[in-house]
Each structure stands twice: as structure tokens, then as C-alpha cells.
Write a protein that holds these residues in place. Structure first.
Motif, PDB file in Angstrom:
ATOM      1  N   THR A  83       1.393   6.839  -6.755  1.00 44.08           N
ATOM      2  CA  THR A  83       0.406   7.656  -6.947  1.00 44.08           C
ATOM      3  C   THR A  83       0.879   9.125  -6.746  1.00 44.08           C
ATOM      4  O   THR A  83       0.428   9.954  -7.537  1.00 44.08           O
ATOM      5  CB  THR A  83      -1.077   7.527  -6.044  1.00 44.08           C
ATOM      6  OG1 THR A  83      -0.999   6.125  -6.496  1.00 44.08           O
ATOM      7  CG2 THR A  83      -2.128   8.224  -6.624  1.00 44.08           C
ATOM      8  N   VAL A 130      -6.951  10.777  -5.613  1.00 45.28           N
ATOM      9  CA  VAL A 130      -6.476   9.208  -5.086  1.00 45.28           C
ATOM     10  C   VAL A 130      -5.363   9.206  -4.185  1.00 45.28           C
ATOM     11  O   VAL A 130      -5.294   8.426  -3.111  1.00 45.28           O
ATOM     12  CB  VAL A 130      -6.153   8.719  -6.376  1.00 45.28           C
ATOM     13  CG1 VAL A 130      -5.446   7.184  -5.992  1.00 45.28           C
ATOM     14  CG2 VAL A 130      -7.172   8.311  -7.466  1.00 45.28           C
ATOM     15  N   THR A 131      -4.408  10.176  -4.222  1.00 44.16           N
ATOM     16  CA  THR A 131      -3.517  10.350  -3.080  1.00 44.16           C
ATOM     17  C   THR A 131      -3.881  10.348  -1.856  1.00 44.16           C
ATOM     18  O   THR A 131      -3.356   9.906  -0.913  1.00 44.16           O
ATOM     19  CB  THR A 131      -2.327  11.293  -3.827  1.00 44.16           C
ATOM     20  OG1 THR A 131      -1.621  11.077  -5.065  1.00 44.16           O
ATOM     21  CG2 THR A 131      -1.214  11.432  -2.780  1.00 44.16           C
ATOM     22  N   ALA A 178      -6.586   6.016   3.620  1.00 45.63           N
ATOM     23  CA  ALA A 178      -6.613   4.708   3.808  1.00 45.63           C
ATOM     24  C   ALA A 178      -5.419   3.925   4.495  1.00 45.63           C
ATOM     25  O   ALA A 178      -5.287   3.077   5.284  1.00 45.63           O
ATOM     26  CB  ALA A 178      -6.900   4.000   2.383  1.00 45.63           C
ATOM     27  N   LEU A 179      -4.197   4.599   3.961  1.00 41.54           N
ATOM     28  CA  LEU A 179      -2.962   3.965   4.536  1.00 41.54           C
ATOM     29  C   LEU A 179      -2.763   4.274   6.125  1.00 41.54           C
ATOM     30  O   LEU A 179      -2.469   3.317   6.682  1.00 41.54           O
ATOM     31  CB  LEU A 179      -1.781   4.629   3.927  1.00 41.54           C
ATOM     32  CG  LEU A 179      -0.473   4.148   4.059  1.00 41.54           C
ATOM     33  CD1 LEU A 179      -0.249   2.542   4.006  1.00 41.54           C
ATOM     34  CD2 LEU A 179       0.767   4.857   3.303  1.00 41.54           C
ATOM     35  N   GLN A 182      -6.839   9.928  -0.867  1.00 43.95           N
ATOM     36  CA  GLN A 182      -7.673   8.955  -0.435  1.00 43.95           C
ATOM     37  C   GLN A 182      -6.835   7.817   0.040  1.00 43.95           C
ATOM     38  O   GLN A 182      -7.250   7.006   1.053  1.00 43.95           O
ATOM     39  CB  GLN A 182      -8.779   8.427  -1.398  1.00 43.95           C
ATOM     40  CG  GLN A 182      -9.852   9.392  -1.978  1.00 43.95           C
ATOM     41  CD  GLN A 182     -10.532   9.204  -3.053  1.00 43.95           C
ATOM     42  OE1 GLN A 182     -10.171   8.230  -3.795  1.00 43.95           O
ATOM     43  NE2 GLN A 182     -11.603   9.684  -3.336  1.00 43.95           N
ATOM     44  N   MET A 183      -5.714   7.541  -0.518  1.00 46.79           N
ATOM     45  CA  MET A 183      -4.789   6.212  -0.135  1.00 46.79           C
ATOM     46  C   MET A 183      -4.113   6.796   0.810  1.00 46.79           C
ATOM     47  O   MET A 183      -3.760   5.889   1.939  1.00 46.79           O
ATOM     48  CB  MET A 183      -3.753   6.227  -1.518  1.00 46.79           C
ATOM     49  CG  MET A 183      -4.292   5.433  -2.577  1.00 46.79           C
ATOM     50  SD  MET A 183      -3.234   4.858  -3.820  1.00 46.79           S
ATOM     51  CE  MET A 183      -2.320   3.630  -2.821  1.00 46.79           C
ATOM     52  N   VAL A 220       0.878  -1.147  -0.112  1.00 46.91           N
ATOM     53  CA  VAL A 220       0.039  -0.014  -0.106  1.00 46.91           C
ATOM     54  C   VAL A 220       0.678   1.337  -0.159  1.00 46.91           C
ATOM     55  O   VAL A 220       0.817   2.426  -0.815  1.00 46.91           O
ATOM     56  CB  VAL A 220      -0.935  -0.146   1.176  1.00 46.91           C
ATOM     57  CG1 VAL A 220      -1.760   1.327   1.410  1.00 46.91           C
ATOM     58  CG2 VAL A 220      -1.864  -1.166   1.286  1.00 46.91           C
ATOM     59  N   GLY A 248       2.238   1.799  -3.547  1.00 45.11           N
ATOM     60  CA  GLY A 248       1.234   2.466  -4.330  1.00 45.11           C
ATOM     61  C   GLY A 248       0.972   3.717  -4.071  1.00 45.11           C
ATOM     62  O   GLY A 248       0.752   4.622  -5.168  1.00 45.11           O
ATOM     63  N   HIS A 249       1.043   4.019  -2.671  1.00 44.22           N
ATOM     64  CA  HIS A 249       0.801   5.617  -2.563  1.00 44.22           C
ATOM     65  C   HIS A 249       1.894   6.399  -2.927  1.00 44.22           C
ATOM     66  O   HIS A 249       1.441   7.381  -3.434  1.00 44.22           O
ATOM     67  CB  HIS A 249       0.643   5.549  -0.878  1.00 44.22           C
ATOM     68  CG  HIS A 249       0.495   7.154  -0.472  1.00 44.22           C
ATOM     69  ND1 HIS A 249       1.463   7.790   0.158  1.00 44.22           N
ATOM     70  CD2 HIS A 249      -0.608   7.799  -0.562  1.00 44.22           C
ATOM     71  CE1 HIS A 249       0.977   9.012   0.419  1.00 44.22           C
ATOM     72  NE2 HIS A 249      -0.249   8.976  -0.053  1.00 44.22           N
TER      73      HIS A 249
END
Length: 380
Positions: free
Chosen positions: A29, A138-139, A145-146, A141-142, A22, A25-26
Motif C-alpha cells: 500500500t 489506507v497506509t 492497525a499494524l 490506517q494499516m 499484514v 500488505g502495508h
């Protein structure tokens, strides 16, 4: 129903890999968002330059249109009154008009191309701005979420670590119990059991000679009495080592002093027992831990240290109780302690007991320079 075995270590690895994936991915992004931002800035800068170029081109076209209009008028005048102009003047007027038309055509084409490039760049800028907005969203939100995953997975990881530690500690407790049972069995077998067997042999001898040789019977009875006393003493010693009841009545100082004295008589190793500070009544768990540490430390001295002198220091402080056991034996290499867990199980046992009371253990030793064990247990 089949029992599912919880492999805490495997689950910890899964959690760690999930967080890493994760995070990666962050980061990717975020890089996309940064690239889109820079691209938007570049396109805006280029677009501004193109707009300036278009404005300049439009001015040039307007100027050339005026020049074309003038040249056409001049050409009309020359054509109408050609008898008043020389052939060179007429030719120059035509060439000038043609040159202006070519320049005007080129500038109009350049203006057209710049406008097309501007329109294309505006579309690209709009698309890149859309990508930037999406990437930033998205960044964000990630990131949220992270943080959420890290918090929850960290909690789960800590719980699994706790489970791991409990499983490991449970295994060590079982191992310690088995070792203690073996030691008790060995003490009973080598001590009271042998004495009882010897007692039975003497009783059988008495049974055979009690009528024929009364004097021999008296001698045997004296021996039996001595064996019985020794057996009783050994049994009491085993019971004392298991759980000295005097701890509850007399406290750690009296019991430790007695144990050190008996250790000195049994082994011939000189033990200097010292108590410092104002005596206070300790919690029973603290007292039994201190006693077990003294037992383990002196047992290690007896088995491995080849020492002649031992100093046991018990110190009462306002917020803690300290215990130090120092010998002048052969010592050992601290770095190789883990490799010799079987040989120095007593030290491992000391660390585990003290850790249960949130205490600290410090062990200093060098080959040929003896060993110093220091523990400190907080008083709550």
C-alpha cells in the motif's frame, strides 16, 4: 467435554505469519501511495507545460487572425483596383491570404487538441490525487492497525512462548524427578536393601545354631551389628543427599565442606574446598541450589572426568554469591554437549537450577584440559 490441546508452537507460527502478511500488505500500500504521488507530480508538471503551450498557441492564433484580417483587406483592395496591380501582385496576394488561412487553421486545430489534452490530463490528475489520498489514508490506517496488531500479537506471542517454556520446563522437572527416583531406588536397592537381605540370612543362621554353638552366635551377632551400623549409615547418607537438614542450622559452608570431605574419602579424588569473602546467611533456595550444583558437579567428576584433583570455591560478594568447581580431568567438547545430554545430564540440571534464581552459568572445558564450572547467583 473433549479437551483441546494447546499447540503453542503452531499458534506462534500463525501469529508470525499474520504479522508478516499484514506488514507485506502495508508495504504494498505504501508503494502504491508513493507511485501515485510521483504520478501526480509528473502530471502536474506536464499539465503546466501544456498550459504554457496553449498560451503560446493562443498568441499565435491571435497574431494569425490579425494577419488574416490584413490579408483579406489587401485582397479586397487588389480585387477592387485590379487594373492598378499586375497579375503577379494579384496572385501573390491570393497565395498570401491562402497561406495565412492554412496556418491559422492548423494553429486553431493545435489549440483545440492541446485544450482536449489539458482537460484529459486534469481529469487524470484529479483521479490520481483521489487515489493518492485513499492510498495515504489506507497506509496510515494499516500502520495504526499494524502497530496495534504487533503490540497485541507480540503480547500473545510472549504468553505462548511462556506457556511453551513452562511446558518444556515441566517436562524437564518430571524427567529430573524420575531420574532422581531411579537414583534413590538404585541406592536403596544396592545399599540398605541388600544389607537387610543379608541381615535376614544371618538371622536365619542364628536361629539354627543358637543352641548348638554359642560362640558362633556371638560372632554372627557382631557381624549383624556391623551390618546394622553400615545400613544405618547408608540410610543417613541417602537422607542427607535428598535434603541435608544441616543446611538450615549450619549453612552452606559447613554442609558443603562435609560433603566434599565425604566425597574425597569415598572416591579417593582430592577435593580442595575454599571459601572467600564475608560469610552471610543466604536464602534457603540459594543454599539448596548451591548444594545441588556441588552435588551434580562432583557426581559428573566421579562418573566422567577421571580427575585426580578438584577445587571447589565458594565466594561471598555484596551483591552475589559465586561458586566454582574445577577439575583436572579429561574434559569434553562444549559444542557436543547438547548431543550428549544423557551423558552430561548433571550439567543440564545445573543450568536449569541456576536459571530459576536468575543466575548465570559459565562452563569451560576442552578435551584433555579438564572442566571449569562457574555460577553466579544474585542476592536480592
Amino acid at each position: 467435554m473433549k479437551r483441546v490441546h494447546l499447540d503453542a508452537k503452531h499458534l506462534e507460527n500463525v501469529i508470525r505469519n499474520t504479522i508478516e502478511a499484514v506488514e507485506k500488505g502495508h508495504e504494498e500500500t505504501f508503494k502504491i501511495a508513493e507511485h501515485a504521488k510521483k504520478e501526480c507530480e509528473r502530471l502536474e508538471k506536464d499539465l503546466e507545460q501544456i498550459k504554457k503551450n496553449i498560451a503560446e498557441t493562443i498568441k499565435t492564433v491571435e497574431k494569425l487572425e490579425k494577419m488574416e484580417k490584413n490579408s483579406k483587406y489587401q485582397l479586397m483592395v487588389v480585387s477592387r483596383d485590379f487594373e492598378n496591380y499586375s497579375e503577379e501582385d494579384i496572385k501573390a496576394a491570393y497565395e498570401r491570404s491562402r497561406e495565412i488561412q492554412i496556418m491559422l487553421t492548423l494553429e486553431r486545430e493545435r489549440e483545440k487538441q492541446l485544450r482536449e489534452k489539458r482537460d484529459e490530463m486534469e481529469r487524470n490528475l484529479k483521479n490520481m490525487q483521489d487515489i493518492l489520498k485513499k492510498a495515504e489514508r489506507v497506509t496510515l490506517q494499516m500502520g495504526v492497525a499494524l502497530n496495534f496488531l504487533k503490540g497485541n500479537l507480540q503480547d500473545l506471542s510472549e504468553k505462548l512462548t511462556d506457556i511453551n517454556q513452562k511446558q518444556l520446563f515441566a517436562g524437564k522437572i518430571i524427567k529430573a524427578q524420575e531420574e532422581e527416583r531411579k537414583a534413590i531406588a538404585r541406592e536403596i536397592h544396592d545399599g540398605p536393601a541388600q544389607s537387610m537381605a543379608n541381615l535376614l540370612v544371618h538371622l536365619e543362621v542364628l536361629e539354627k545354631i543358637y543352641e548348638d554353638d554359642p560362640d558362633a552366635v556371638k560372632r554372627e551377632l557382631k557381624d549383624l551389628k556391623k551390618i546394622a551400623k553400615n545400613t544405618l549409615a547408608e540410610i543417613r547418607k541417602i537422607i542427607f543427599n535428598l535434603r541435608p537438614s544441616a543446611l538450615d542450622d549450619l549453612g552452606i559452608e559447613a554442609v558443603a565442606r562435609r560433603y566434599c570431605s565425604e566425597f574425597q574419602e569415598e572416591t579417593g579424588i582430592s577435593v580442595d574446598f575454599v571459601v572467600l569473602g564475608e560469610r552471610v546467611k543466604l536464602d534457603s533456595n540459594v543454599e539448596i541450589t548451591l548444594f545441588r550444583v556441588i552435588q551434580e558437579a562432583l557426581s559428573n567428576v566421579k562418573k566422567h572426568a577421571m580427575a585426580r584433583n578438584v577445587r571447589v570455591k565458594l565466594e561471598f560478594l555484596s551483591e552475589a554469591v559465586n561458586l566454582g568447581v574445577e577439575d583436572d580431568g579429561v574434559g569434553f567438547d562444549i559444542e557436543k554437549l547438547d548431543e550428549k545430554e544423557g551423558d552430561h545430564f548433571g550439567i543440564t540440571n545445573i543450568k536449569e537450577r541456576v536459571d530459576l534464581l536468575s543466575g548465570t552459568v559459565r562452563i569451560r572445558s576442552e578435551v584433555g584440559c579438564g572442566t571449569n564450572i562457574f555460577i553466579s547467583i544474585p542476592l536480592r
